[in-house]
Design an enzyme around this catalytic site. Structure first.
Site, short mmCIF file in Angstrom:
data_model
loop_
_atom_site.label_atom_id
_atom_site.label_comp_id
_atom_site.label_asym_id
_atom_site.label_seq_id
_atom_site.Cartn_x
_atom_site.Cartn_y
_atom_site.Cartn_z
N ASN A 9 10.34 10.06 -6.77
CA ASN A 9 9.62 10.75 -5.71
C ASN A 9 10.01 10.12 -4.37
OD1 ASN A 9 7.57 11.47 -3.77
ND2 ASN A 9 6.25 12.09 -5.46
N ARG A 20 9.39 7.52 13.29
CA ARG A 20 10.21 7.62 14.49
C ARG A 20 10.85 9.00 14.53
NH1 ARG A 20 7.87 3.54 15.11
NH2 ARG A 20 8.65 1.47 15.70
N HIS A 45 6.87 16.22 -2.61
CA HIS A 45 5.53 16.81 -2.49
C HIS A 45 5.33 17.22 -1.04
CE1 HIS A 45 1.00 16.55 -3.72
NE2 HIS A 45 1.19 17.46 -2.77
N HIS A 52 4.83 13.80 5.26
CA HIS A 52 5.82 13.14 4.40
C HIS A 52 7.08 14.02 4.38
CE1 HIS A 52 2.06 11.43 2.21
NE2 HIS A 52 2.41 10.63 3.20
N GLU A 77 6.21 19.42 -6.15
CA GLU A 77 4.80 19.40 -6.51
C GLU A 77 3.94 19.68 -5.30
OE1 GLU A 77 4.43 15.46 -8.16
OE2 GLU A 77 3.87 14.60 -6.22
N THR A 107 -3.18 10.87 -0.67
CA THR A 107 -2.30 10.98 -1.84
C THR A 107 -3.09 11.66 -2.95
OG1 THR A 107 -0.82 9.77 -3.33
CG2 THR A 107 -2.93 8.73 -2.80
N HIS A 198 1.93 8.33 -11.11
CA HIS A 198 1.02 7.72 -10.14
C HIS A 198 0.74 6.27 -10.50
CE1 HIS A 198 -1.39 8.39 -6.50
NE2 HIS A 198 -0.78 9.55 -6.48
N ASP A 199 1.10 5.40 -9.54
CA ASP A 199 0.85 3.95 -9.63
C ASP A 199 1.50 3.32 -10.85
OD1 ASP A 199 -0.54 4.11 -7.26
OD2 ASP A 199 -2.50 4.29 -8.23
N GLY A 221 7.25 7.12 -7.23
CA GLY A 221 7.70 7.05 -5.84
C GLY A 221 7.36 5.74 -5.17
N HIS A 222 6.07 5.46 -4.99
CA HIS A 222 5.64 4.32 -4.19
C HIS A 222 6.24 3.02 -4.72
CE1 HIS A 222 2.98 2.08 -1.47
NE2 HIS A 222 2.79 1.27 -2.47
#
Length: 248
Positions: A9, A20, A45, A52, A77, A107, A198-199, A221-222
């Site tokens: 992701n 920026r 997403h 984002h 998504e 999120t 997720h996580d 992703g994160h």
């Protein structure tokens, strides 16, 4: 040997760029690095406020995939507004993941109540199937949601793993793991495939996949982008592929 496929992701890359009014870091450029390192696909997403991923990113990633990576998968998504569905229809990704996000959410933090929203989701799934994409429905870790999800016509569910990934006390983490495992097993028994997301991290992903190695896809992703600050993106993708059970 079967393994869970990694979809990276890239929203966090877009979020960093958007701080920026500059074209870097390049969302497409870093997506290409992830794919070169063996990621199975790219997930985006796009949200209405474009904080984002931007609509232009959606098209640029699509063009890159079609031109340079025709064997890789594109997963879009989001909440199925008419605008979101029109965007997906214009791109025709491999998979559309339906997420019940409110516009202002930071999120994703919950899944669909597939029982209460079954009719709505059934109509949306049919529309997506009309342009040839596979559908995954984002659900909480609750086996009771599986049958209604399957009845919509969706091919997959994505189990929201945030409560598991965000648990650091051992007893709670084990309880959350069992919820995810039970939901995945209910889906397999019902004949619907499973994604997770997720996580998820290098540490908590292997214990989960040890219990349910049949999971089709992990969308991450994160943690991937955070770990890339330590290892570089290419090496991070290879580490996550190994965590997903792939032999490199």
């Amino acid at each position: 040997m079967a393994f869970t496929r990694l979809s990276v992701n890239v929203n966090a890359i877009a979020q960093l760029r958007n701080r920026r009014n500059l074209p870097w870091p390049s969302v497409t450029g870093l997506s290409a690095i992830a794919l070169e390192a063996g990621a199975y696909g790219i997930t985006v997403h796009p949200r209405p406020d474009e904080r984002h991923i931007r609509r232009t990113d959606v098209y640029e990633i699509d063009a890159m995939l079609r031109r340079d990576w025709p064997g890789k998968e594109y997963n879009i998504e989001g909440y199925p507004t008419d605008d979101f569905l029109a965007l997906c229809e214009s791109v025709r990704p491999d998979q559309v993941t339906l997420v019940p996000d409110l516009p202002g959410q930071n999120t994703s933090d919950h899944g669909w109540d597939t029982v209460a929203h079954k009719d709505f989701l059934t109509d949306v799934v049919a529309r997506i199937h009309g342009f040839g994409a596979r559908v995954s429905i984002f659900v909480d870790a609750d086996p009771k949601l599986v049958d209604a999800a399957k009845s919509t016509g969706a091919e997959r569910i994505e189990i929201y793993t945030g409560p598991y990934g965000g648990s650091f006390e051992q007893t709670v983490r084990q309880m959350r793991l069992e919820e995810v495992v039970a939901t995945a097993k209910a889906a397999f028994a019902a004949g619907i495939d499973v994604n997770i997301g997720h996580d998820l991290t290098l540490k908590n992903l292997p214990p989960l996949l040890y219990r349910v190695p049949q999971v089709a896809e992990a969308s991450i992703g994160h943690a991937v982008i955070a770990d890339a600050l330590l290892y570089g993106l290419g090496e991070t993708v290879r580490k996550y592929r190994t965590a997903c059970g792939e032999t490199l």
